[in-house]
Design a protein around this motif. Structure first.
Motif, PDB file in Angstrom:
ATOM      1  N   MET A   1       0.882  -1.129   0.121  1.00 59.37           N
ATOM      2  CA  MET A   1      -0.079  -0.427  -0.025  1.00 59.37           C
ATOM      3  C   MET A   1       0.768   1.270   0.127  1.00 59.37           C
ATOM      4  O   MET A   1       2.253   1.318   0.947  1.00 59.37           O
ATOM      5  N   LYS A   2       1.564   2.258  -0.994  1.00 58.87           N
ATOM      6  CA  LYS A   2       1.111   3.393  -0.619  1.00 58.87           C
ATOM      7  C   LYS A   2       0.796   4.556  -0.006  1.00 58.87           C
ATOM      8  O   LYS A   2      -0.600   4.785  -0.596  1.00 58.87           O
ATOM      9  N   ILE A   3       1.536   4.802   0.728  1.00 58.98           N
ATOM     10  CA  ILE A   3       0.778   6.240   1.609  1.00 58.98           C
ATOM     11  C   ILE A   3       1.119   7.899   0.799  1.00 58.98           C
ATOM     12  O   ILE A   3       2.325   7.570   0.080  1.00 58.98           O
ATOM     13  N   ALA A   4       0.346   7.802   0.388  1.00 62.73           N
ATOM     14  CA  ALA A   4      -0.031   9.467  -0.133  1.00 62.73           C
ATOM     15  C   ALA A   4       0.708  10.816   0.857  1.00 62.73           C
ATOM     16  O   ALA A   4       1.268   9.850   1.499  1.00 62.73           O
ATOM     17  N   GLU A   5       0.984  11.543  -0.050  1.00 63.42           N
ATOM     18  CA  GLU A   5       1.898  12.748   0.359  1.00 63.42           C
ATOM     19  C   GLU A   5       1.414  14.101   0.391  1.00 63.42           C
ATOM     20  O   GLU A   5       0.003  14.225  -0.630  1.00 63.42           O
ATOM     21  N   ILE A   6       2.060  14.845   1.253  1.00 61.28           N
ATOM     22  CA  ILE A   6       1.151  16.108   1.216  1.00 61.28           C
ATOM     23  C   ILE A   6       0.951  16.869  -0.146  1.00 61.28           C
ATOM     24  O   ILE A   6       2.007  16.547  -0.836  1.00 61.28           O
ATOM     25  N   GLY A   7       0.033  17.527  -0.961  1.00 60.56           N
ATOM     26  CA  GLY A   7       0.169  18.057  -2.029  1.00 60.56           C
ATOM     27  C   GLY A   7      -0.286  16.609  -2.715  1.00 60.56           C
ATOM     28  O   GLY A   7      -1.037  17.003  -4.189  1.00 60.56           O
ATOM     29  N   ASN A   8      -0.322  15.493  -2.530  1.00 57.18           N
ATOM     30  CA  ASN A   8      -0.880  14.872  -3.976  1.00 57.18           C
ATOM     31  C   ASN A   8      -2.009  14.712  -3.754  1.00 57.18           C
ATOM     32  O   ASN A   8      -2.921  15.108  -2.921  1.00 57.18           O
ATOM     33  N   VAL A   9      -2.654  14.655  -5.398  1.00 54.19           N
ATOM     34  CA  VAL A   9      -4.788  14.339  -5.153  1.00 54.19           C
ATOM     35  C   VAL A   9      -5.425  13.002  -5.198  1.00 54.19           C
ATOM     36  O   VAL A   9      -4.235  12.246  -5.757  1.00 54.19           O
ATOM     37  N   ILE A  10      -5.547  12.608  -4.089  1.00 51.80           N
ATOM     38  CA  ILE A  10      -6.793  11.318  -4.096  1.00 51.80           C
ATOM     39  C   ILE A  10      -7.923  11.009  -4.189  1.00 51.80           C
ATOM     40  O   ILE A  10      -8.613  12.665  -4.309  1.00 51.80           O
ATOM     41  N   VAL A  23      -0.625  13.632   6.751  1.00 53.65           N
ATOM     42  CA  VAL A  23      -0.392  13.237   6.578  1.00 53.65           C
ATOM     43  C   VAL A  23       0.012  12.688   8.409  1.00 53.65           C
ATOM     44  O   VAL A  23       0.652  12.908   9.419  1.00 53.65           O
ATOM     45  N   ASN A  24      -0.702  11.019   8.785  1.00 52.53           N
ATOM     46  CA  ASN A  24      -0.682  10.620   9.667  1.00 52.53           C
ATOM     47  C   ASN A  24      -0.986   9.334   9.846  1.00 52.53           C
ATOM     48  O   ASN A  24      -0.568   8.517   8.230  1.00 52.53           O
ATOM     49  N   GLU A  25      -0.269   8.905  11.102  1.00 58.12           N
ATOM     50  CA  GLU A  25      -0.309   7.365  11.537  1.00 58.12           C
ATOM     51  C   GLU A  25      -1.349   6.289  10.766  1.00 58.12           C
ATOM     52  O   GLU A  25      -0.284   5.651   9.419  1.00 58.12           O
ATOM     53  N   ASN A  26      -2.322   6.285  10.245  1.00 62.95           N
ATOM     54  CA  ASN A  26      -3.334   5.205  10.109  1.00 62.95           C
ATOM     55  C   ASN A  26      -4.258   6.539   8.901  1.00 62.95           C
ATOM     56  O   ASN A  26      -5.041   5.944   8.384  1.00 62.95           O
ATOM     57  N   SER A  27      -4.059   7.894   8.883  1.00 60.60           N
ATOM     58  CA  SER A  27      -4.806   8.001   7.753  1.00 60.60           C
ATOM     59  C   SER A  27      -4.368   9.846   7.486  1.00 60.60           C
ATOM     60  O   SER A  27      -3.534   9.814   7.542  1.00 60.60           O
ATOM     61  N   HIS A  51      -5.940   5.333   4.928  1.00 61.20           N
ATOM     62  CA  HIS A  51      -4.728   4.799   4.209  1.00 61.20           C
ATOM     63  C   HIS A  51      -5.417   3.358   3.153  1.00 61.20           C
ATOM     64  O   HIS A  51      -5.116   3.450   1.838  1.00 61.20           O
ATOM     65  N   LYS A  52      -6.739   3.268   3.362  1.00 67.91           N
ATOM     66  CA  LYS A  52      -6.807   2.066   3.026  1.00 67.91           C
ATOM     67  C   LYS A  52      -7.999   2.029   1.859  1.00 67.91           C
ATOM     68  O   LYS A  52      -8.433   1.059   1.204  1.00 67.91           O
ATOM     69  N   ARG A  53      -8.379   3.303   2.189  1.00 73.74           N
ATOM     70  CA  ARG A  53     -10.102   3.767   1.697  1.00 73.74           C
ATOM     71  C   ARG A  53      -9.499   4.944   0.224  1.00 73.74           C
ATOM     72  O   ARG A  53     -10.226   5.337  -0.694  1.00 73.74           O
ATOM     73  N   ILE A  56      -4.088   6.765  -4.963  1.00 77.13           N
ATOM     74  CA  ILE A  56      -3.240   7.785  -5.065  1.00 77.13           C
ATOM     75  C   ILE A  56      -3.663   8.478  -7.191  1.00 77.13           C
ATOM     76  O   ILE A  56      -3.162   7.896  -7.613  1.00 77.13           O
ATOM     77  N   LEU A  57      -4.038  10.063  -7.457  1.00 78.28           N
ATOM     78  CA  LEU A  57      -4.291   9.957  -8.400  1.00 78.28           C
ATOM     79  C   LEU A  57      -3.677  10.487  -8.968  1.00 78.28           C
ATOM     80  O   LEU A  57      -3.359  10.584 -10.438  1.00 78.28           O
ATOM     81  N   ALA A  58      -2.915  12.064  -8.528  1.00 81.00           N
ATOM     82  CA  ALA A  58      -1.755  12.687  -9.253  1.00 81.00           C
ATOM     83  C   ALA A  58      -0.542  13.207  -7.922  1.00 81.00           C
ATOM     84  O   ALA A  58      -1.196  12.859  -6.249  1.00 81.00           O
ATOM     85  N   ALA A  59       0.078  13.152  -8.332  1.00 81.30           N
ATOM     86  CA  ALA A  59       1.560  13.545  -7.560  1.00 81.30           C
ATOM     87  C   ALA A  59       1.484  15.092  -7.349  1.00 81.30           C
ATOM     88  O   ALA A  59       1.509  15.760  -7.810  1.00 81.30           O
ATOM     89  N   ALA A  60       2.055  15.459  -5.559  1.00 80.15           N
ATOM     90  CA  ALA A  60       1.967  16.404  -5.327  1.00 80.15           C
ATOM     91  C   ALA A  60       3.208  17.594  -6.698  1.00 80.15           C
ATOM     92  O   ALA A  60       4.587  16.971  -7.063  1.00 80.15           O
ATOM     93  N   ASN A  61       3.083  18.292  -6.923  1.00 77.37           N
ATOM     94  CA  ASN A  61       3.354  19.354  -7.321  1.00 77.37           C
ATOM     95  C   ASN A  61       4.532  19.911  -6.867  1.00 77.37           C
ATOM     96  O   ASN A  61       4.364  21.495  -5.817  1.00 77.37           O
ATOM     97  N   ASN A  62       5.709  19.449  -6.787  1.00 79.72           N
ATOM     98  CA  ASN A  62       7.042  20.055  -5.757  1.00 79.72           C
ATOM     99  C   ASN A  62       8.349  20.994  -6.815  1.00 79.72           C
ATOM    100  O   ASN A  62       8.484  20.427  -6.984  1.00 79.72           O
TER     101      ASN A  62
END
Length: 63
Positions: A1-10, A23-27, A51-53, A56-62
């Motif tokens: 399972m890939k966990i989203a990062e700040i700025g990701n579109v989900i 981003v929290n530990e479980n959500s 995180h299980k629900r 990720i549609l798009a990565a963050a624009n860094n």
């Protein structure tokens, strides 16, 4: 399972989309105002998604 990062579109639930703000530990905390039809949905501006629900549609624009 890939966990989203700040700025990701989900995507989660019934096609809801948003930008990850924290981003929290479980959500993640998601800002839903990203959606074009946000105002017509009459929903809260932010929500928490496990995180299980989501996927990720798009990565963050860094830029």
């Amino acid at each position: 399972m890939k966990i989203a990062e700040i700025g990701n579109v989900i995507e989660f639930g019934n096609g809801l989309q948003g930008i990850v703000e924290k981003v929290n530990e479980n959500s993640v905390i998601v800002n839903l105002t990203y959606m074009e039809n946000f105002n017509s949905l009459e929903i809260e501006e932010k929500t928490v998604v496990n995180h299980k629900r989501y996927k990720i549609l798009a990565a963050a624009n860094n830029n």
